[in-house]
Structures are given as C-alpha cells and as structure tokens.
Design a protein around this motif. Structure first.
Motif, mmCIF file in Angstrom:
data_model
loop_
_atom_site.group_PDB
_atom_site.id
_atom_site.type_symbol
_atom_site.label_atom_id
_atom_site.label_comp_id
_atom_site.label_asym_id
_atom_site.label_seq_id
_atom_site.Cartn_x
_atom_site.Cartn_y
_atom_site.Cartn_z
ATOM 1 N N LEU A 258 -19.033 -64.648 37.762
ATOM 2 C CA LEU A 258 -18.723 -66.074 37.666
ATOM 3 C C LEU A 258 -17.848 -66.478 36.469
ATOM 4 O O LEU A 258 -16.846 -67.165 36.652
ATOM 5 C CB LEU A 258 -20.027 -66.876 37.701
ATOM 6 N N HIS A 261 -14.047 -66.863 36.327
ATOM 7 C CA HIS A 261 -13.358 -68.008 36.920
ATOM 8 C C HIS A 261 -13.415 -69.266 36.049
ATOM 9 O O HIS A 261 -13.111 -70.355 36.508
ATOM 10 C CB HIS A 261 -13.929 -68.280 38.310
ATOM 11 N N LEU A 276 -36.930 -69.484 32.638
ATOM 12 C CA LEU A 276 -35.889 -69.960 33.550
ATOM 13 C C LEU A 276 -35.019 -68.846 34.084
ATOM 14 O O LEU A 276 -34.428 -68.975 35.139
ATOM 15 C CB LEU A 276 -34.968 -70.950 32.836
ATOM 16 N N LYS A 278 -31.582 -67.489 33.914
ATOM 17 C CA LYS A 278 -30.275 -67.885 33.380
ATOM 18 C C LYS A 278 -29.926 -69.335 33.716
ATOM 19 O O LYS A 278 -29.994 -69.747 34.869
ATOM 20 C CB LYS A 278 -29.194 -66.958 33.937
ATOM 21 N N LEU A 279 -29.550 -70.082 32.693
ATOM 22 C CA LEU A 279 -29.091 -71.458 32.855
ATOM 23 C C LEU A 279 -27.700 -71.558 32.233
ATOM 24 O O LEU A 279 -27.516 -71.167 31.084
ATOM 25 C CB LEU A 279 -30.055 -72.415 32.151
ATOM 26 N N SER A 280 -26.729 -72.048 33.004
ATOM 27 C CA SER A 280 -25.364 -72.146 32.469
ATOM 28 C C SER A 280 -24.871 -73.584 32.472
ATOM 29 O O SER A 280 -25.198 -74.351 33.379
ATOM 30 C CB SER A 280 -24.370 -71.362 33.332
ATOM 31 N N LEU A 281 -24.059 -73.903 31.493
ATOM 32 C CA LEU A 281 -23.387 -75.196 31.437
ATOM 33 C C LEU A 281 -21.896 -74.934 31.287
ATOM 34 O O LEU A 281 -21.490 -74.011 30.578
ATOM 35 C CB LEU A 281 -23.877 -76.031 30.258
ATOM 36 N N MET A 282 -21.116 -75.737 31.948
ATOM 37 C CA MET A 282 -19.683 -75.543 31.956
ATOM 38 C C MET A 282 -18.991 -76.888 31.877
ATOM 39 O O MET A 282 -19.419 -77.833 32.547
ATOM 40 C CB MET A 282 -19.311 -74.902 33.280
ATOM 41 N N GLY A 283 -17.926 -77.001 31.077
ATOM 42 C CA GLY A 283 -17.244 -78.282 31.001
ATOM 43 C C GLY A 283 -16.097 -78.225 30.017
ATOM 44 O O GLY A 283 -15.765 -77.152 29.509
ATOM 45 N N PRO A 284 -15.497 -79.392 29.728
ATOM 46 C CA PRO A 284 -14.326 -79.427 28.852
ATOM 47 C C PRO A 284 -14.707 -79.037 27.425
ATOM 48 O O PRO A 284 -15.507 -79.708 26.784
ATOM 49 C CB PRO A 284 -13.861 -80.880 28.933
ATOM 50 N N LEU B 258 -14.809 -71.328 41.578
ATOM 51 C CA LEU B 258 -16.034 -70.933 40.882
ATOM 52 C C LEU B 258 -17.321 -70.990 41.714
ATOM 53 O O LEU B 258 -18.064 -70.019 41.772
ATOM 54 C CB LEU B 258 -16.173 -71.745 39.591
ATOM 55 N N TRP B 268 -26.122 -75.135 41.780
ATOM 56 C CA TRP B 268 -24.953 -75.510 40.969
ATOM 57 C C TRP B 268 -24.690 -76.989 41.211
ATOM 58 O O TRP B 268 -24.679 -77.452 42.344
ATOM 59 C CB TRP B 268 -23.760 -74.661 41.424
ATOM 60 N N LYS B 278 -14.915 -82.720 34.458
ATOM 61 C CA LYS B 278 -15.949 -82.022 35.219
ATOM 62 C C LYS B 278 -16.951 -81.318 34.310
ATOM 63 O O LYS B 278 -16.577 -80.548 33.438
ATOM 64 C CB LYS B 278 -15.298 -81.014 36.158
ATOM 65 N N LEU B 279 -18.230 -81.585 34.566
ATOM 66 C CA LEU B 279 -19.312 -80.909 33.849
ATOM 67 C C LEU B 279 -20.220 -80.264 34.892
ATOM 68 O O LEU B 279 -20.652 -80.939 35.829
ATOM 69 C CB LEU B 279 -20.112 -81.934 33.024
ATOM 70 N N SER B 280 -20.469 -78.950 34.756
ATOM 71 C CA SER B 280 -21.307 -78.259 35.736
ATOM 72 C C SER B 280 -22.540 -77.668 35.092
ATOM 73 O O SER B 280 -22.488 -77.206 33.956
ATOM 74 C CB SER B 280 -20.563 -77.095 36.377
ATOM 75 N N LEU B 281 -23.626 -77.652 35.839
ATOM 76 C CA LEU B 281 -24.845 -76.965 35.421
ATOM 77 C C LEU B 281 -25.222 -75.993 36.525
ATOM 78 O O LEU B 281 -25.078 -76.301 37.710
ATOM 79 C CB LEU B 281 -25.988 -77.954 35.184
ATOM 80 N N MET B 282 -25.725 -74.845 36.116
ATOM 81 C CA MET B 282 -26.067 -73.812 37.076
ATOM 82 C C MET B 282 -27.342 -73.127 36.631
ATOM 83 O O MET B 282 -27.513 -72.864 35.433
ATOM 84 C CB MET B 282 -24.944 -72.790 37.043
ATOM 85 N N GLY B 283 -28.234 -72.847 37.569
ATOM 86 C CA GLY B 283 -29.462 -72.162 37.177
ATOM 87 C C GLY B 283 -30.376 -71.965 38.366
ATOM 88 O O GLY B 283 -29.979 -72.232 39.512
#
Lengths: 307, 307
Positions: A258, A261, A276, A278-284, B258, B268, B278-283
C-alpha cells in the motif's frame, strides 16, 4: 480565548485566515513579525516587533508559534510557558531537541504544550496517538513523513526528472521549505520520528542518533522499476530487545504494498499496536492550509479544556 | 466511573478483557445476558437476566450496549438515556434508523450517546470526523466499510475462490456476523454511511434510500483482472446540487489506485474536506479486540468529560 501569534509566514497567514471563519470567540491579539512593512495588506492584524508585548501580556492565554528555527523560538516558548500561557507550535526541529524540557515547563506552570502541526501536516496523528496510548500498547511506527522528499522521489520515478529538476519543481510549488537539506538528508523525518517516539514510548531519543539514508543523485531508479518496486523515504520506530530504535531509510517497496502508492506531498503513518494491529493515517503532509488546520485542532482542544 | 454492559458476546468479552488492563477506576456492575449458564467460566462477572437491574440502578453512570439487533436494544438504550445514563453502543443498524431521536434524548437528559465502534471497527473515525467538522467543511466521504465483503472479494480475486467458498472461509474466521446477508447486499455499509453522513452534514438520510449494488455469484472477476483492475465494495457520500447522495457500489479500481490495495477485513475511509483535501484512515474493520478498543476510546472520553 485571547491568543497571540509568533510569526506570520505562509502557515501563520493560513492560521489567521481560518480564524476569520471560526464562529467561536477566539480573540487574536498581537502578531510578532520582524518586518511589519512586508505585511501592509493585512490591515486588521496587529503586528508588533517586540516579543515582550506578547510574553508579558497577562491577558494572552495561548501563543501560537509559527516562526520556526531553534532560536529565538525556544526562548520565547519557554518564556510563555513559564508565565502559564498555553503554547501551540509546529516547530518540529525544536521539539525533537527540547520536548521533555518544554513538557516539564508546561507541567510545572499548569499550562499546555500542543504540537499537532509538527508531524504529518494536516493529519491528526498527535491527537490520535496520544489518545491511543491510553488504551493500547504501540509496538512500532512506520511512515512517509517528509512531503518534499516524497514529492521529489515521485517526480523522479513517475516523471523521469533528475533530482535537481524534481527539487526545483517542489520549491516552485512551495513544498520545499527554505533549503531542502533537511528533507533529502532525512533530518526532517528524523525530527518527526523523535516526537512520535516520545508520545508512543515516553522515551526521549536523541535526534542525532537517528540513522539516516540520504537521497542523492546516484539513486538507481531504473533498477527498482525493473523489479516493479518503488523507492520511498520511510521512517521506522521499533522496539528491539527493550531498546528503542529509530531510522530513516530508502525502502524498495513492491507495488502490491500500500505505501508504494502514497504519492507526492502526501504523508502516511502506520501505527502497529497490541490490540488493533495496524492503523494507518494518510493525508496532506505539507501546505499552509493543512498545517493551519492542525493548529486549529489544538486551539479548539485548548478552548474545550478550559471549560 | 460505574458502568454496566448489555450483552456479553465476542465484543462484550473483549471489552471486559480490556477493562482488566485499565488502571483507571472503572467499576463494572451488572452484565445483561440471556443465558448465564453459557458464561460459567467468567466467575468474576456479575451476570443478570433482568435489564431493569441496570436501567433502574441510579449508581450506573454509563451503559455499554453490545447485544446488537434493533429490539429490545432500542428500548433499553432509550430507557438508559432517559435516566441520564451515558450510552456507548456499537449498534450501527439501530443508529442508522434512530440516531436523531437518540441524540435528542441524550441532549434532553444531559448525557452522552457515543458510537465510535459502530463504524470502521478499530479505526477512530467517529472521533476524528466529529473533531474535524468543527474546523473544516466535509465535501465527500468514500470508504471500504464492510470487512466481510472486502474479505470475500479479496479471497475471490487473489485466491480464486467462489463466492460461497470465500464466504465460508470468512465465517470460519469469525468475520461474518450471523448471516452474511447484511454484508454482501451492502446493507451494513449503508448503515455506516448514514451514521457518517449524520456527523458530517448534520442531516439524516433514510437508510432505505441508499442505493446498493449487491455482490453475487456472477461477478466477472476475470474481466476486471484482465484490465489490471480490482473489484471493491465502496460506499460514497457526496453532495450534488445541495442534495445529499449515498450509495454502495461495486467499483473497478485501477491497481495504481491506493484503495485497490486495502485487502481482507481492513476498512478504509477517505474524507474530502475544504481545507485538508483528502484525509484517509485505514485499519481493522472487524474483530472483537478492534471493536472493544473503540468502545474503550468512548469510555475514556466519557471519563475525561466528567472531570
């Protein structure tokens, strides 16, 4: 809440713009700048050049520091905390060196030190992590934490640019902050990792000890692409045999993975925890608006905690 | 804080297990179950079959509802709120139908309705979104919100299983909750979208109106793979010409995208906002431990807000 600001660059101006839209009663006092002449278009902003007008003003409850640099930011922040003023800062280089001391000052003088904007731009990673460690145990943290180097690597791999071309492009778009030496050398990511490690493990790791792999001209982009892999600057925090280990590496990620990308100035942070997984955060990860958004998260939290 | 629990299945037991590790003073009172005989190994748990022992107990400040189903959960939750008890619930089907009414009850009787565990399993999306709408404007929400259907689609595409085989595997691993009709038909994702829309736009969207594409046997997995694309059940919330629109679709995502790499029971959620982009959270979107973790986030928040 009466607040003041140290610095009025891109981030400071974005913080001020967002203040205009806050219906809540936040009253902005003085804003410290070096050259008031540069900001003539901001007629409603009360610009001053003397920091004591803010530090010694008993009405100011909260000070937002967005001037950057180690000095005199460190002295101003300490002085504010010692007078019981909450401090909101985006200054990762300073926090990576003085976080424990500043936290102790805040505790002693019964005020808050907030720094959501110091890691991950607009991603609410600090609040999320601070909250998570109360109910779970963090085992590792991995992340793409530097928007500029990620932008440069993406442009080199997807656009076929040279390191210098990619860097100029990043600077033109306003992503690379004054000089790119902190980004490509991994220092900026190292600063952020030290801050995250402090929150997750309550341990202070000297930023000078973070192992770093630099991004240089002789990266073999073609070789990675041949194997359908992507090069990313990734930061890693892990505990091995009770010891905290922090490093910034250049990882070859398979395209099925992941974070391969996560492109451009986007940041990505993955927390691995006991309950938990794995917890992911994605953003600017960069940009005035995104960083200002994080500063406003702190300001709103402070306003709540005063009620 | 004195609390009680309605239901003691997988999630309830995980909540109880995590309670053992909380150093904070949370005191668990009665736990409502139908058949106390089934839980003989839990000797320290005070099991009861009469809900009134919890509803009418003035010492109980907070009630955790993890029994599921619309009735009698709705009646118990309403009765607790009407007595000023905070309610923490994971019951997305109920919230998607009665959230505004229950929120009004909580407001009238000066208590809190918390539901972090209702969307995205262990992902702290509710707290993040609630916090975000105070400083930013949400424009759209997209997400892979149903762990079972994502597990099934992943197994069909990566493991070459049939729909039935993939579903049995998901059930064996404990991901598919009692019957899979809510998952594959998109009802479960629809419930969660309605809850998110309520927080993001302060509007109530009838869950029956959510357009849904079902996952059936005649999915053409091969055709998608040929074009290097991946099939995912994705939920979408958007505002078009001032109108809220919610739908659950089967999207063909290019492998460079992604969310095409969000596999198995992982969830997701992507928020598109005015200032952040854009803000993403995944878990983990399912599992007792992950859901219990979210319930403890609510319990710790409630404990803080009482100080």
């Amino acid at each position: 809440m009466k607040w003041a600001m140290l610095g009025f660059g891109t981030v400071g101006q974005a913080v001020w713009h967002q203040a205009q839209r806050q219906r809540k009663s936040f009253s902005l006092g003085h804003v410290l700048v070096r050259h008031p002449d540069h900001y003539r278009q901001f007629k409603q902003v009360d610009l001053v050049t003397d920091p004591q007008l803010i530090i010694e003003n008993p009405d100011v409850e909260t000070v937002v520091e967005v001037m950057g640099g180690l000095h005199p930011a460190a002295e101003y922040i300490s002085a504010c905390l010692q007078r019981g003023k909450n401090v909101v800062t985006a200054n990762k280089a300073l926090l990576a060196r003085q976080l424990p001391q500043l936290q102790r000052l805040a505790q002693t003088y019964h005020c808050h030190l907030c720094f959501e904007a110091s890691v991950g731009g607009g991603i609410p990673i600090i609040h999320t992590l601070r909250d998570l460690v109360r109910r779970d145990r963090v085992l590792a943290i991995d992340g793409i934490l530097n928007g500029t180097s990620n932008y440069v690597l993406t442009a080199m791999q997807q656009g076929g640019l040279s390191l210098q071309q990619a860097l100029s492009e990043a600077q033109q778009k306003g992503y690379a902050e004054r000089g790119s030496d902190l980004d490509l050398t991994g220092w900026d990511a190292a600063n952020k990792l030290v801050i995250l490690a402090n929150l997750a493990f309550h341990r202070f790791y000297p930023v000078e000890k973070v192992a770093r792999t630099e991004i240089t001209d002789d990266l073999d982009i073609g070789q990675a692409a041949e194997h359908n892999q992507v090069l990313k600057q990734v930061g890693h925090i892990a505990i091995a045999q009770g010891k905290l280990k922090i490093r910034v590496t250049l990882d070859q990620l398979p395209a099925s993975h992941l974070p391969a990308h996560v492109d451009g100035v986007t940041n990505w942070i993955q927390l691995t925890t006991e309950h938990l997984g794995k917890l992911s955060l994605m953003g600017p990860g960069a940009g005035g608006d995104a960083t200002a958004n994080s500063i406003w998260q702190d300001l709103l939290w402070l306003s709540d905690s005063q009620k």
